[in-house]
Enzyme design. Structure first.
Site, PDB file in Angstrom:
ATOM      1  N   ASP A  15       0.797  -1.221   0.000  1.00 20.15           N
ATOM      2  CA  ASP A  15       0.000   0.000   0.000  1.00 20.15           C
ATOM      3  C   ASP A  15       0.830   1.272   0.000  1.00 20.15           C
ATOM      4  OD1 ASP A  15      -2.419  -1.332   0.029  1.00 20.15           O
ATOM      5  OD2 ASP A  15      -2.488  -1.451   2.201  1.00 20.15           O
ATOM      6  N   CYS A  19       5.587  -0.249   3.193  1.00 13.68           N
ATOM      7  CA  CYS A  19       5.497  -1.671   2.829  1.00 13.68           C
ATOM      8  C   CYS A  19       6.749  -2.083   2.063  1.00 13.68           C
ATOM      9  CB  CYS A  19       4.258  -1.910   1.966  1.00 13.68           C
ATOM     10  SG  CYS A  19       2.686  -1.532   2.762  1.00 13.68           S
ATOM     11  N   CYS A 391       0.871   6.169  17.388  1.00 14.50           N
ATOM     12  CA  CYS A 391       1.059   5.457  16.123  1.00 14.50           C
ATOM     13  C   CYS A 391       1.274   6.463  14.991  1.00 14.50           C
ATOM     14  CB  CYS A 391      -0.153   4.586  15.818  1.00 14.50           C
ATOM     15  SG  CYS A 391      -0.267   3.125  16.864  1.00 14.50           S
ATOM     16  N   CYS A 393       0.997   6.386  11.816  1.00 10.00           N
ATOM     17  CA  CYS A 393       0.388   6.083  10.522  1.00 10.00           C
ATOM     18  C   CYS A 393       0.002   7.355   9.768  1.00 10.00           C
ATOM     19  CB  CYS A 393      -0.836   5.203  10.740  1.00 10.00           C
ATOM     20  SG  CYS A 393      -1.291   4.202   9.329  1.00 10.00           S
ATOM     21  N   ASP A 435      11.255  28.788 -24.283  1.00 13.16           N
ATOM     22  CA  ASP A 435      11.716  28.796 -25.663  1.00 13.16           C
ATOM     23  C   ASP A 435      10.583  29.375 -26.506  1.00 13.16           C
ATOM     24  OD1 ASP A 435      13.273  28.247 -27.928  1.00 13.16           O
ATOM     25  OD2 ASP A 435      12.272  26.324 -28.210  1.00 13.16           O
ATOM     26  N   THR A 437      10.039  28.866 -30.440  1.00 12.51           N
ATOM     27  CA  THR A 437       9.529  27.992 -31.496  1.00 12.51           C
ATOM     28  C   THR A 437       9.108  26.644 -30.931  1.00 12.51           C
ATOM     29  OG1 THR A 437      11.011  29.057 -33.061  1.00 12.51           O
ATOM     30  CG2 THR A 437      10.038  26.968 -33.729  1.00 12.51           C
ATOM     31  N   ASP A 632      11.957  22.397 -25.887  1.00 12.70           N
ATOM     32  CA  ASP A 632      11.637  21.155 -26.586  1.00 12.70           C
ATOM     33  C   ASP A 632      12.530  19.996 -26.177  1.00 12.70           C
ATOM     34  OD1 ASP A 632      14.047  21.667 -27.790  1.00 12.70           O
ATOM     35  OD2 ASP A 632      13.203  22.221 -29.734  1.00 12.70           O
ATOM     36  N   ASP A 718      -6.085   7.864  16.228  1.00 16.26           N
ATOM     37  CA  ASP A 718      -5.097   7.402  15.254  1.00 16.26           C
ATOM     38  C   ASP A 718      -5.740   7.042  13.918  1.00 16.26           C
ATOM     39  OD1 ASP A 718      -2.512   6.298  14.327  1.00 16.26           O
ATOM     40  OD2 ASP A 718      -3.637   4.423  14.387  1.00 16.26           O
TER      41      ASP A 718
END
Length: 737
Positions: A15, A19, A391, A393, A435, A437, A632, A718
């Site tokens: 996830d 992980c 925690c 998380c 730029d 052109t 470009d 949490d």
């Protein structure tokens, strides 16, 4: 030295970066493993190892962390030792870029119950575990009501239904080198609650924890779907023309150079160029363009777009693995693995934060009873609550959740950013150099004026088109395009000849006709004051002027210019309104550049070599500007590299995707402002997420130590913060306008 092998695994259930970190730490410690590359977004793991490695042991190690692991279908590649088949730091599976990978993953410090993310939530392992834990909790309440004497035992059993899988993964993560995981904090808190006779709360806390993680996973799936849906746009089959016949073949088997038939209403199955036919192409699924684009012979089409009202024959220019959508998905995958500075700081902070939380919880549980006469059960209970409150998380996902959502939203608009660092940097730009052109202008000249002197304007254009028929020169194509637009059919020309540096001459309808530069035309016909004045005025506007002479008499003039993109003026104004300085850097002549600059209201520096553009970018940086450079990706390469953020403007070419930090696939100048705005909104979102996660923890920490709140509110703080942070980040997935 033994050969180094590289084996790829499919890993389901990842996830977030946490992980990947757990898997990386565990596998890297296995015998014979020299390097590990885990891609969350591709759902894959590449392991570089020697012949002593036990691949089955590696698979079991990852499975023990709670992930479904299967060997990839392709045969492991063998390489001589010391070669580097991929960039270990990029975290991306380069062989997957043409497939349909899982896209932008959002998650927290997870590893909870990792199962396949596809399908309804209740069919996944995480969903089934949550339902089972909820049922066990409900049954425990019923048993406790009917048989009060066994109530405690009922809640303990209900708690273990949900806690055993969590505790198992906590132990596996600890043995694999990640002792301070969210699972470990949860296990300690739940077991501790049982020890102090709070089994009902322990069971409820485990269930609420699973519910919070399930909600987070469901919300995260929306971000994955945003990019995954792109791969679904490309048809699975195509109508291939070969040997005078048309047959249906899998789209992934189309080779470069193959010719396919696209019927009206069909999705185009490959990137290609139209070789026959003209139709309105609906590019909204890929580019976000709201109105269909009329395209004909020679024009480029993208896989996944929808053909409108006529059959087209298209020559394939890119294999399935390299079409625009596949490369967009590949780039977003790689970008997800590249962390922003803020994200890296949060990661570093969390490594110290989590052990710190454990230490604070221990002190809260021990100090008051030992030194202040507190009751052990009361303060252990508070210590466990602090453990849950702490925690990390929500804090850990506060940044990657927002960045993943923003990268996904940008990609669907054709705004590609190579990682969180680029996304974050875009919002800090204070000056942007363009730029001319192909960036601010269309990149090809168009006829702007047809001036009549001795013949009508329509006749001037008709004869000019006759001379240019069959030529591929950009100015010739502009004249022929204008004639076609006005419904003019050029007459046949004979004896056509190009006069080097002067123009072209031919016999048309029995007359000698010449089209060329004013200087060359003056050698063939007298130029009146009116003609000279008109030519000078057109030149002053930055236009290229060709004069038409018929049988020694000046007939008229055709003026052409590379016109600004339709949205260039509005796009530059949006940047100025946002407080960003804009400047044009071009190698074109000063007169033409100033004419375009005046029309767009932008500062101009002209007649520059590539090294001059690079020097000017450096000068702006020394003046205190954070500089973006847009070009470009070819002749602007030095300046793109020197800028704080280099942005390539182009129609999905390799250069546009690979040479700069970011790319605007579909050439809209206005998208530059959208990109910077997306960056700024993302950083505001990240700040909000951090405030939410730390703010809630701070409030409940105080109330817990004061004895106002306990374990239930702690876990709600949490998981609630985690869900709020994720949902807040998902707001960035809304369509960009």
């Amino acid at each position: 030295m033994p050969d180094v092998k590289e084996t790829r695994f499919r890993v389901e259930g990842m996830d977030c970066a946490s992980c990947a970190g757990k898997i990386d730490t565990a596998v890297r410690r296995m015998p014979g493993v020299s390097d590990v590359s885990v891609s969350v977004t591709a759902g894959s793991m590449r392991v570089r190892h020697d012949s002593t490695s036990d691949l089955e042991a590696i698979r079991r190690k990852v499975s023990g962390l709670g992930y479904a692991v299967t060997p990839a279908a392709d045969v492991p590649a063998e390489m001589p030792a010391g070669t580097d088949g991929h960039d270990p730091g990029c975290g991306h599976d380069h062989d997957l870029h043409g497939r349909a990978p899982e896209a932008a993953a959002i998650g927290g410090l997870h590893g909870h119950d990792h199962g396949p993310s596809e399908g309804p939530w209740w069919k996944g392992r995480k969903g089934r575990l949550t339902i089972l834990a909820g049922a066990a909790l409900a049954i425990a309440y019923g048993i406790g009501h009917l048989f009060p004497a066994v109530e405690t035992y009922a809640f303990v059993v209900a708690m273990f239904v949900g806690l055993v899988p969590i505790a198992r993964r906590a132990v596996m993560a600890a043995l694999a080198g990640t002792p301070f995981s969210i699972e470990m904090l949860m296990t300690i808190a739940a077991v501790g609650a049982v020890i102090i006779n709070a089994s009902e709360e322990a069971a409820a806390v485990v269930f609420l924890f699973l519910v919070g993680e399930l909600l987070e996973g469901v919300a995260a799936g929306k971000a994955r779907d945003s990019i995954r849906s792109l791969s679904a746009l490309v048809p699975k089959t195509a109508l291939l023309e070969a040997d005078g016949r048309t047959r249906q073949v899998p789209a992934e088997e189309l080779a470069v150079g193959a010719v396919i038939l696209v019927r009206p209403g069909d999705r185009i199955s490959a990137d290609g160029a139209i070789i026959e036919g003209e139709s309105a192409i609906d590019e909204a699924p890929v580019t976000g363009e709201s109105t269909p684009v009329r395209k004909g012979e020679g024009d480029t089409v993208f896989a996944g777009t929808v053909n409108g009202d006529a059959a087209l024959r298209v020559r394939v220019t890119a294999a399935a693995a390299d079409n625009t959508i596949a490369r967009v998905i590949k780039l977003v995958e790689e970008a997800q693995e590249s962390k922003a500075p803020t994200e890296r700081f949060i990661d570093r902070f969390s490594k110290y934060y989590t052990p710190g939380v454990v230490a604070v919880a221990a002190l809260v549980a021990v100090i008051p009873p030992l030194f202040l006469g507190g009751v052990w059960s009361e303060w252990i209970y508070k210590g466990l609550a602090v453990l849950l409150i702490g925690c990390p998380c929500a804090l850990v996902i506060s940044t990657p959740a927002a960045i993943a959502a923003a990268l996904s939203a940008g990609a669907r608009r054709g705004l590609l950013m190579k990682g969180g660092a680029v996304l974050e940097g875009l919002g800090k730009l204070t000056a942007i150099a363009f730029d001319k052109t192909g960036t601010l202008t269309e990149g090809r000249p168009k006829v702007t004026d047809v001036v009549a002197f001795s013949r009508p304007a329509r006749e001037v254009l008709r004869l000019a088109a006759a001379l240019e028929a069959g030529s591929s020169h950009p100015l010739a194509l502009a004249i022929l395009g204008k004639a076609a637009e006005d419904g003019i059919v050029p007459p046949a020309a004979s004896g056509a000849r190009a006069l080097g540096g002067k123009g072209v001459a031919a016999a048309v309808e029995g007359r000698e006709v010449f089209l060329g530069s004013p200087k060359a035309a003056a050698e063939r016909a007298a130029l009146s004051e009116e003609a000279s004045a008109a030519t000078t005025a057109l030149n002053d506007d930055g236009k290229t002027v060709s004069l038409l002479v018929v049988d020694g008499v000046l007939a008229g003039a055709v003026a052409m210019r590379d016109e600004p993109r339709a949205d260039a003026a509005a796009g530059l104004k949006a940047l100025k309104d946002a407080g960003i300085r804009t400047i044009m850097l071009t190698g074109d002549n000063a007169r033409t550049a100033k004419a375009v600059g005046a029309a767009l209201g932008i500062e101009v520096r002209a007649e520059l070599m590539p090294e001059d553009k690079q020097r000017i970018v450096g000068e702006l940086q020394r003046e205190g500007f954070t500089v973006g450079k847009i070009g470009d990706g070819i002749n602007d390469a030095p300046a793109l590299a020197a800028a704080d953020v280099g942005i390539a403007m182009g129609g999905g070419t390799d250069v546009a995707l690979e040479t700069a930090d970011a790319a605007i696939l579909h050439g809209r100048v206005g998208d530059v402002a959208l990109m910077t705005d997306l960056s700024r909104r993302t950083m505001r979102n990240i700040t909000q997420n951090i405030v939410i996660s730390l703010g809630l923890k701070g409030v409940f920490l105080v109330t817990t130590v004061a004895g106002i709140t306990g374990l239930w509110p702690a876990i709600l703080a949490d998981t609630g913060a985690t869900v709020l942070v994720t949902l807040n980040a998902l707001r960035l997935l809304r369509p960009i306008r």
